[in-house]
Motif scaffolding. Structure first.
Motif, short mmCIF file in Angstrom:
data_model
loop_
_atom_site.label_atom_id
_atom_site.label_comp_id
_atom_site.label_asym_id
_atom_site.label_seq_id
_atom_site.Cartn_x
_atom_site.Cartn_y
_atom_site.Cartn_z
N LEU A 41 0.84 -1.20 0.00
CA LEU A 41 0.00 0.00 0.00
C LEU A 41 0.87 1.24 0.00
CD1 LEU A 41 -2.51 -1.21 2.69
CD2 LEU A 41 -3.01 -0.88 0.29
N GLY A 42 0.25 2.35 -0.30
CA GLY A 42 0.98 3.60 -0.23
C GLY A 42 0.24 4.69 -0.97
N GLY A 43 0.44 5.92 -0.54
CA GLY A 43 -0.11 7.06 -1.24
C GLY A 43 -1.62 7.14 -1.26
N LEU A 44 -2.27 6.45 -0.30
CA LEU A 44 -3.73 6.48 -0.32
C LEU A 44 -4.28 7.76 0.29
CD1 LEU A 44 -4.62 2.80 0.57
CD2 LEU A 44 -4.86 3.96 -1.61
N GLY A 45 -3.43 8.49 1.02
CA GLY A 45 -3.90 9.72 1.65
C GLY A 45 -4.51 10.67 0.64
N ALA A 46 -3.91 10.76 -0.53
CA ALA A 46 -4.41 11.68 -1.54
C ALA A 46 -5.57 11.06 -2.32
CB ALA A 46 -3.28 12.04 -2.50
N ARG A 47 -5.50 9.74 -2.53
CA ARG A 47 -6.51 9.11 -3.38
C ARG A 47 -7.81 8.86 -2.66
NH1 ARG A 47 -2.08 7.84 -5.82
NH2 ARG A 47 -2.08 7.77 -8.09
N MET A 48 -7.74 8.61 -1.35
CA MET A 48 -8.96 8.35 -0.58
C MET A 48 -8.99 9.32 0.60
SD MET A 48 -8.54 4.24 -0.56
CE MET A 48 -10.03 3.86 0.33
N PRO A 49 -9.31 10.60 0.34
CA PRO A 49 -9.16 11.60 1.41
C PRO A 49 -10.02 11.31 2.64
CG PRO A 49 -10.34 12.49 -0.49
CD PRO A 49 -9.79 11.17 -0.90
N VAL A 50 -11.27 10.85 2.43
CA VAL A 50 -12.16 10.66 3.58
C VAL A 50 -11.66 9.51 4.44
CG1 VAL A 50 -14.51 10.11 4.27
CG2 VAL A 50 -14.11 11.55 2.28
N THR A 51 -11.43 8.35 3.81
CA THR A 51 -10.94 7.21 4.55
C THR A 51 -9.60 7.53 5.21
OG1 THR A 51 -11.98 5.80 2.92
CG2 THR A 51 -10.38 4.77 4.37
N GLY A 52 -8.75 8.23 4.45
CA GLY A 52 -7.44 8.58 4.99
C GLY A 52 -7.56 9.43 6.24
N ALA A 53 -8.43 10.44 6.19
CA ALA A 53 -8.60 11.31 7.36
C ALA A 53 -9.12 10.51 8.55
CB ALA A 53 -9.56 12.44 7.02
N CYS A 54 -10.10 9.62 8.30
CA CYS A 54 -10.66 8.81 9.38
C CYS A 54 -9.59 7.91 9.98
CB CYS A 54 -11.82 7.97 8.89
SG CYS A 54 -13.24 8.92 8.42
N LEU A 55 -8.77 7.33 9.09
CA LEU A 55 -7.71 6.44 9.56
C LEU A 55 -6.73 7.21 10.43
CD1 LEU A 55 -6.38 3.70 9.51
CD2 LEU A 55 -5.24 4.33 7.41
#
Lengths: 540, 161
Positions: free
Chosen positions: A369-383
């Protein structure tokens, strides 16, 4: 009160029966959602009763033939946690479970598990606790195997075998208790134990059986082997339910109820719990550091975090026996229960996030995995919120509960334990920094290239839980705390106080003993309905 | 499963009906004599299992289609719960709200026979479904399909710890 069990049970049978009508689309989730929402409403209506303990004898049949339901502060707190997490996990399932076939069976099992957990918490006698533990357990074995891949079946089989061992231990414990006291109603057993001036040798053996059985269900460290296999293998919402709620309802709640409310905690039991707690904390958190599988890492962290709860409760028992002031003991119990609530929130959020990540990328290996912060902003923020919360970063809820636990340990004179608890918190922080780095940061990997934000239902559930992560910090405010957590604290503390005559002089006008135990004579259960006379006892 | 020898089939033909009848008797008289929904339901399921063993799974579908078995399993449980919830009409969960009649006769004891009947249906259909599921599982194991029992599953997922 019985409806919190009856409704999910009915839904659990109705969902598969209606399977052909509802098909496999979104509609399959309509009935379970309605049931879970109704249960949440019922549970909310039960809140705010303070120290009142309600006893309901089913069908108007009184002791000794009747079966009783029991709800006090501790019950209401755990019920609330189950209802909230259950509803949000169902909202998440709505979109997530479309990857799987036969959703109606999934929802049926889900509701059965919900009914089982509610039943464990609300049951007034030991044997029904066992029955409901089995209902919740059987449903969860099937749910872990729901994907029917080889590793899921293996995990489920392992879980089933160890779960069956745990159930046998519990049943043997119940048999011993029944043989010695002649009672199954736990309030009556508490009375009998109290009358005898503490548990005799057979009862102590029974307590050891209970500790092993429910310890296995709670995955405390010598008994934890099944959890890192079972929790990751299940579909994500089920992982969230198992880690977030099941190990608490069937494990920690039952241990607390039996050790504290029934037997009364002595210093020895307190030490046993504290040692198990510290071992869970240390081992769970250290093993977490080396995991490569996202969900497996979360599962180990569950073991570690439950260690905090058990440590706090055990330490409270030891403090009480040593005559540490009431306020500090109450603080330790409060810390434990508050952490239990918080862990339910952030751990289920983490598991749901891992589900979202797996849904979007198809893998849960951290290195892929990697770089999901930009691709999945909502999930990333929740995580991020959940990871910071579980690591104890202020001002999120995990910080407050860990702070309270460590503070209580220091005030109680357990400097070593406090230091270990603080150190484990740092290890957790490192571990979750690693998670954030691998999943959210860095360049996008091949798996992350095609990742998109998850559907609205899944996003809604994670955002709601992330909001709760922030909002439950409010429990630190005295007014909120007084309504939600304090009645539960007093229930546990009443169990502590029962055999600690040397404890600080009572400042406990508001402290109710276990209601069935307080009076000298027979208990006066509140009846919702007068008894109905009947010539013949009911068939089974 | 293609069924067993002629002797077994003929014996089953003779006794299966009586076993089922006995099961129904145990269910219906649960409140006045030893037995009840669970025991009677087990006997009922026994009759059905005997048919599967003697005549094979295909034939048993003609006696009781498997979809109906699964559905009545759910409906039996629901009926039991409904009886319990209907007790709210008389003031509480599981309250016996029907006329209790004369003790020790067939039509007595209010809701108890109805609950017994629901349990009988639930247990009979449920046990039968469990048996069918296990039989299906064994077949898929024999064919080696699906990898359910393959050695692959034993050696996976070594714990890094």
């Amino acid at each position: 009160m019985p409806l919190v069990v009856a409704l999910p049970l009915a839904g659990g049978f109705l969902a598969p029966a209606l399977g052909r009508v509802t098909g496999s689309g979104r509609w399959a989730a309509a009935l379970p959602l309605a049931v879970a929402a109704a249960v949440l409403v019922l549970v909310l209506a039960m809140q705010g009763r303070g120290d009142e303990a309600a006893v309901l004898w089913m069908g108007g049949w009184k002791f000794p033939v009747g079966i009783s339901l029991y709800a006090d502060g501790l019950t209401r707190l755990v019920l609330l946690v189950i209802a909230v997490i259950g509803l949000l996990a169902l909202v998440f399932s709505m979109d997530y479970m479309r990857q799987y076939t036969s959703p109606s069976l999934y929802y049926g099992l889900f509701l059965l598990m919900l009914a089982g957990m509610n039943g464990v918490v609300i049951s007034g006698d030991l044997f029904n606790i066992f029955v409901f533990v089995e209902i919740a357990g059987l449903a969860s074995y099937a749910l872990v195997a729901f994907g029917t891949e080889a590793d899921e079946l293996e995990a489920s089989l392992k879980y089933l075998a160890l779960g069956a061992v745990a159930s046998t231990f519990i049943l043997v414990g119940i048999a011993i208790v029944y043989n010695v006291t002649g009672q199954l109603n736990w309030a009556k057993i508490a009375q009998a134990v109290q009358g005898a001036g503490g548990p005799s040798l057979p009862l102590a053996v029974a307590l050891a059986f209970f500790l092993m059985g429910f310890g296995l269900k709670a995955a405390m460290v010598p008994f934890h082997a099944w959890l890192p296999d079972a929790h990751p293998a299940a579909p994500a919402p089920i992982s969230a339910m198992l880690s977030g709620v099941l190990i608490k309802a069937c494990g920690v709640y039952a241990v607390a109820r039996i050790v504290f409310s029934v037997f009364g905690a002595t210093e020895t039991f307190g030490w046993v719990l504290a040692v198990m707690g510290v071992a869970s904390m240390a081992l769970g958190s250290l093993l977490m550091l080396v995991q490569a599988d996202f969900k497996r890492l979360l599962a180990y962290s569950s073991i570690g975090q439950m260690g905090y709860v058990v440590l706090a409760l055990g330490a409270a028992a030891v403090m009480q026996a040593r005559g540490v002031s009431e306020a500090v003991v109450a603080l330790a119990v409060f810390g434990g229960l508050f952490h239990l609530v918080n862990h339910a929130i952030f751990k289920s959020l983490l598991f749901l996030c891992s589900g979202s990540v797996e849904y979007a990328t198809g893998t849960r290996q951290l290195k892929e995995l990697g770089g999901l912060g930009a691709r999945m902003p909502v999930t990333g923020a929740c995580l991020r919120v959940a990871a910071l919360s579980i690591s104890g970063v202020p001002p999120l809820n995990g910080f407050w509960s860990k702070l309270v636990i460590i503070l209580a340990l220091v005030l109680g004179g357990f400097y070593t334990l406090a230091a270990i608890a603080a150190a484990v918190s740092v290890v957790t922080l490192v571990s979750f920094a690693r998670v954030q780095r691998y999943v959210l940061g860095g360049a996008a990997t091949a798996a992350a290239e095609r990742a998109r934000e998850v559907p609205a239902g899944m996003g809604l559930a994670t955002v709601a839980l992330a909001t709760l992560c922030v909002a439950s910090s409010l429990v630190m405010l005295p007014s909120v705390r007084g309504v939600l957590v304090d009645p539960a604290v007093r229930v546990v503390q009443a169990g502590l106080g029962r055999r600690a005559p040397q404890a600080a002089p009572v400042a406990d006008v508001a402290r109710p003993a276990c209601p069935a135990v307080s009076g000298a004579g027979a208990p006066e259960p509140r009846l919702d309905k007068p008894a109905v006379p009947h010539p013949v006892p009911p068939a089974e | 499963m293609q069924g067993m020898s002629l002797i077994v089939k003929n014996t089953t033909r003779l006794v299966a009906g009586f076993i089922a009848l006995f099961g129904i008797y145990i269910v219906l008289y649960g409140h006045v004599s030893p037995g009840g929904g669970f025991a009677g339901g087990c006997i009922l399921a026994g009759a059905l299992v005997l048919i599967v063993l003697a005549f094979g799974e295909e034939y048993s579908r003609r006696v009781l289609p498997h979809g109906i078995a699964k559905t009545s399993d759910c409906l039996g449980a629901l009926a039991f719960l409904l009886v319990a919830i209907a007790g709210y009409m008389a003031g509480g969960f599981f309250v016996n709200f029907l006329d209790r009649g004369e003790a020790c006769t067939l039509f007595s004891a209010g809701t108890v026979p109805i609950s017994n009947l629901a349990i009988g249906v639930k247990v009979g259909a449920g046990l039968f479904s469990v048996f069918l599921a296990l039989a299906m599982f064994r077949r898929s194991g024999e064919r080696g399909a699906g990898g359910l029992l393959s050695p692959r599953s034993a050696a996976h997922n070594g714990d890094e710890s």
